[in-house]
Design a protein around this motif. Structure first.
Motif, mmCIF file in Angstrom:
data_model
loop_
_atom_site.group_PDB
_atom_site.id
_atom_site.type_symbol
_atom_site.label_atom_id
_atom_site.label_comp_id
_atom_site.label_asym_id
_atom_site.label_seq_id
_atom_site.Cartn_x
_atom_site.Cartn_y
_atom_site.Cartn_z
ATOM 1 N N HIS A 47 39.872 31.141 37.378
ATOM 2 C CA HIS A 47 40.194 31.977 38.781
ATOM 3 C C HIS A 47 40.427 33.306 39.087
ATOM 4 O O HIS A 47 40.564 33.719 38.184
ATOM 5 C CB HIS A 47 41.830 31.203 39.032
ATOM 6 N N HIS A 48 39.782 33.835 40.102
ATOM 7 C CA HIS A 48 38.965 34.657 40.294
ATOM 8 C C HIS A 48 40.204 35.423 40.689
ATOM 9 O O HIS A 48 40.799 36.852 41.003
ATOM 10 C CB HIS A 48 38.037 34.773 42.213
ATOM 11 N N MET A 49 41.556 35.050 40.912
ATOM 12 C CA MET A 49 42.957 36.269 41.021
ATOM 13 C C MET A 49 43.055 36.451 40.302
ATOM 14 O O MET A 49 43.417 37.553 39.998
ATOM 15 C CB MET A 49 44.350 34.470 41.491
ATOM 16 N N ILE A 53 44.093 41.169 38.313
ATOM 17 C CA ILE A 53 45.118 41.932 37.491
ATOM 18 C C ILE A 53 44.546 43.548 36.830
ATOM 19 O O ILE A 53 44.783 44.379 37.188
ATOM 20 C CB ILE A 53 45.614 41.305 36.132
ATOM 21 N N PRO A 54 43.161 42.895 36.080
ATOM 22 C CA PRO A 54 42.759 44.774 35.919
ATOM 23 C C PRO A 54 41.811 45.578 36.863
ATOM 24 O O PRO A 54 42.095 46.643 36.643
ATOM 25 C CB PRO A 54 41.788 43.952 35.145
ATOM 26 N N ILE A 55 41.577 45.065 38.112
ATOM 27 C CA ILE A 55 41.021 46.366 38.756
ATOM 28 C C ILE A 55 41.965 46.442 39.529
ATOM 29 O O ILE A 55 42.270 47.569 40.087
ATOM 30 C CB ILE A 55 40.013 45.112 40.201
ATOM 31 N N ALA A 56 43.716 46.434 40.323
ATOM 32 C CA ALA A 56 44.473 46.035 40.536
ATOM 33 C C ALA A 56 45.624 47.393 39.959
ATOM 34 O O ALA A 56 45.367 48.690 39.645
ATOM 35 C CB ALA A 56 45.705 44.924 41.320
ATOM 36 N N ALA A 57 44.901 47.292 38.859
ATOM 37 C CA ALA A 57 45.402 48.668 37.473
ATOM 38 C C ALA A 57 44.500 49.834 37.206
ATOM 39 O O ALA A 57 45.073 50.606 37.315
ATOM 40 C CB ALA A 57 45.670 47.763 36.226
ATOM 41 N N ILE A 58 43.039 49.174 37.543
ATOM 42 C CA ILE A 58 42.131 50.757 37.752
ATOM 43 C C ILE A 58 42.587 51.114 38.958
ATOM 44 O O ILE A 58 42.747 52.077 39.102
ATOM 45 C CB ILE A 58 40.746 50.165 37.640
ATOM 46 N N ALA A 59 43.037 50.779 40.003
ATOM 47 C CA ALA A 59 43.213 51.085 41.310
ATOM 48 C C ALA A 59 44.586 51.886 41.361
ATOM 49 O O ALA A 59 44.742 52.870 41.778
ATOM 50 C CB ALA A 59 43.055 50.237 42.326
ATOM 51 N N ALA A 60 45.560 51.797 40.692
ATOM 52 C CA ALA A 60 46.753 52.443 40.383
ATOM 53 C C ALA A 60 45.940 53.077 39.378
ATOM 54 O O ALA A 60 46.542 55.043 40.318
ATOM 55 C CB ALA A 60 47.289 51.739 39.951
ATOM 56 N N ALA A 61 45.277 53.179 38.013
ATOM 57 C CA ALA A 61 45.030 54.763 37.812
ATOM 58 C C ALA A 61 43.818 55.924 38.633
ATOM 59 O O ALA A 61 44.387 57.235 37.857
ATOM 60 C CB ALA A 61 44.017 54.075 36.432
ATOM 61 N N VAL A 62 43.661 55.224 39.379
ATOM 62 C CA VAL A 62 42.943 56.523 40.039
ATOM 63 C C VAL A 62 43.384 56.845 41.571
ATOM 64 O O VAL A 62 42.731 57.956 41.709
ATOM 65 C CB VAL A 62 40.831 56.196 39.899
ATOM 66 N N ARG A 63 43.791 56.295 42.343
ATOM 67 C CA ARG A 63 44.306 56.518 43.347
ATOM 68 C C ARG A 63 45.133 57.718 43.452
ATOM 69 O O ARG A 63 44.320 58.154 44.460
ATOM 70 C CB ARG A 63 45.267 55.191 43.681
ATOM 71 N N ASP A 64 45.653 57.987 42.949
ATOM 72 C CA ASP A 64 45.922 59.969 42.834
ATOM 73 C C ASP A 64 44.442 60.559 42.537
ATOM 74 O O ASP A 64 44.766 61.780 43.134
ATOM 75 C CB ASP A 64 46.736 60.753 41.959
ATOM 76 N N ALA A 75 42.042 46.957 47.724
ATOM 77 C CA ALA A 75 41.446 46.043 48.748
ATOM 78 C C ALA A 75 40.588 44.532 48.159
ATOM 79 O O ALA A 75 40.703 43.426 48.431
ATOM 80 C CB ALA A 75 40.839 46.577 49.935
ATOM 81 N N ILE A 76 39.562 45.724 46.725
ATOM 82 C CA ILE A 76 38.986 44.015 45.824
ATOM 83 C C ILE A 76 40.021 43.117 45.020
ATOM 84 O O ILE A 76 40.252 42.078 45.996
ATOM 85 C CB ILE A 76 38.528 44.857 45.162
ATOM 86 N N ALA A 77 41.116 43.978 44.463
ATOM 87 C CA ALA A 77 41.663 42.917 44.335
ATOM 88 C C ALA A 77 42.968 41.983 45.252
ATOM 89 O O ALA A 77 43.438 40.654 45.030
ATOM 90 C CB ALA A 77 43.157 44.422 43.537
ATOM 91 N N VAL A 78 43.464 42.838 46.846
ATOM 92 C CA VAL A 78 44.076 41.755 47.023
ATOM 93 C C VAL A 78 42.827 41.013 47.940
ATOM 94 O O VAL A 78 43.711 39.713 47.812
ATOM 95 C CB VAL A 78 44.477 43.022 48.628
ATOM 96 N N GLY A 79 42.112 41.340 47.600
ATOM 97 C CA GLY A 79 40.572 40.136 48.580
ATOM 98 C C GLY A 79 40.350 39.229 47.752
ATOM 99 O O GLY A 79 40.497 37.545 48.421
ATOM 100 N N LEU A 80 41.063 39.536 46.370
ATOM 101 C CA LEU A 80 40.409 38.515 45.005
ATOM 102 C C LEU A 80 41.918 37.656 44.813
ATOM 103 O O LEU A 80 41.627 36.063 44.721
ATOM 104 C CB LEU A 80 40.347 39.071 44.147
ATOM 105 N N VAL A 81 42.995 37.857 45.755
ATOM 106 C CA VAL A 81 44.061 36.918 45.791
ATOM 107 C C VAL A 81 44.601 36.066 46.708
ATOM 108 O O VAL A 81 44.279 35.023 46.767
ATOM 109 C CB VAL A 81 45.571 37.914 45.570
ATOM 110 N N ALA A 82 43.398 36.467 47.442
ATOM 111 C CA ALA A 82 43.563 35.893 48.860
ATOM 112 C C ALA A 82 43.244 34.889 49.172
ATOM 113 O O ALA A 82 42.970 33.870 49.576
ATOM 114 C CB ALA A 82 43.938 36.944 49.779
ATOM 115 N N SER A 83 42.196 35.022 48.599
ATOM 116 C CA SER A 83 40.781 34.269 48.607
ATOM 117 C C SER A 83 40.947 33.145 47.438
ATOM 118 O O SER A 83 40.767 32.314 48.678
ATOM 119 C CB SER A 83 38.917 34.767 48.268
ATOM 120 N N ASP A 84 41.408 33.157 46.532
ATOM 121 C CA ASP A 84 41.690 32.017 45.783
ATOM 122 C C ASP A 84 42.734 31.086 45.806
ATOM 123 O O ASP A 84 42.983 30.437 46.091
ATOM 124 C CB ASP A 84 42.506 32.385 44.134
#
Length: 104
Positions: A47-49, A53-64, A75-84
């Motif tokens: 499932h694309h949801m 998980i890895p995309i959100a982890a990367i987002a958290a790692a690079v956000r600063d 946004a991509i991570a949220v979009g994947l969860v919401a779409s699924d």
């Protein structure tokens, strides 16, 4: 959560859901039928949801260090969860009459 982030999340959700529906129309059947017919690799069966998980982890790692990349990946991570969720609880029940989960 800023307005622009919410808009980006909605845009990602729309794009991912459009791709999901297009994939279903192009393959001409259910996901279970497509898997039985083509035997795709595991990464295409998930499932694309779960890709969120890895995309959100990367987002958290690079956000600063790279806030724009962090926001975009978030946004991509949220979009994947919401779409699924949208696909299984709104689109499929309206389209085929069930949530599309094929338990063994």
């Amino acid at each position: 959560m800023s307005r622009s982030f919410r808009v980006l999340c909605l845009a990602c959700t729309g794009v991912f859901e459009a791709l999901t529906v297009a994939g279903r129309l192009l393959t001409g059947g259910s996901a279970a039928e497509w898997i039985a017919r083509t035997e795709p690799p595991l990464w295409l069966r998930v499932h694309h949801m779960f890709w969120a998980i890895p995309i959100a982890a990367i987002a958290a790692a690079v956000r600063d260090r790279a806030p724009r990349w962090g926001r975009a990946l978030g946004a991509i991570a949220v979009g994947l969860v919401a779409s699924d969720l949208l696909h299984h609880f709104v689109v499929l029940p309206l389209w085929v009459g069930n949530v599309g989960w094929h338990w063994p």
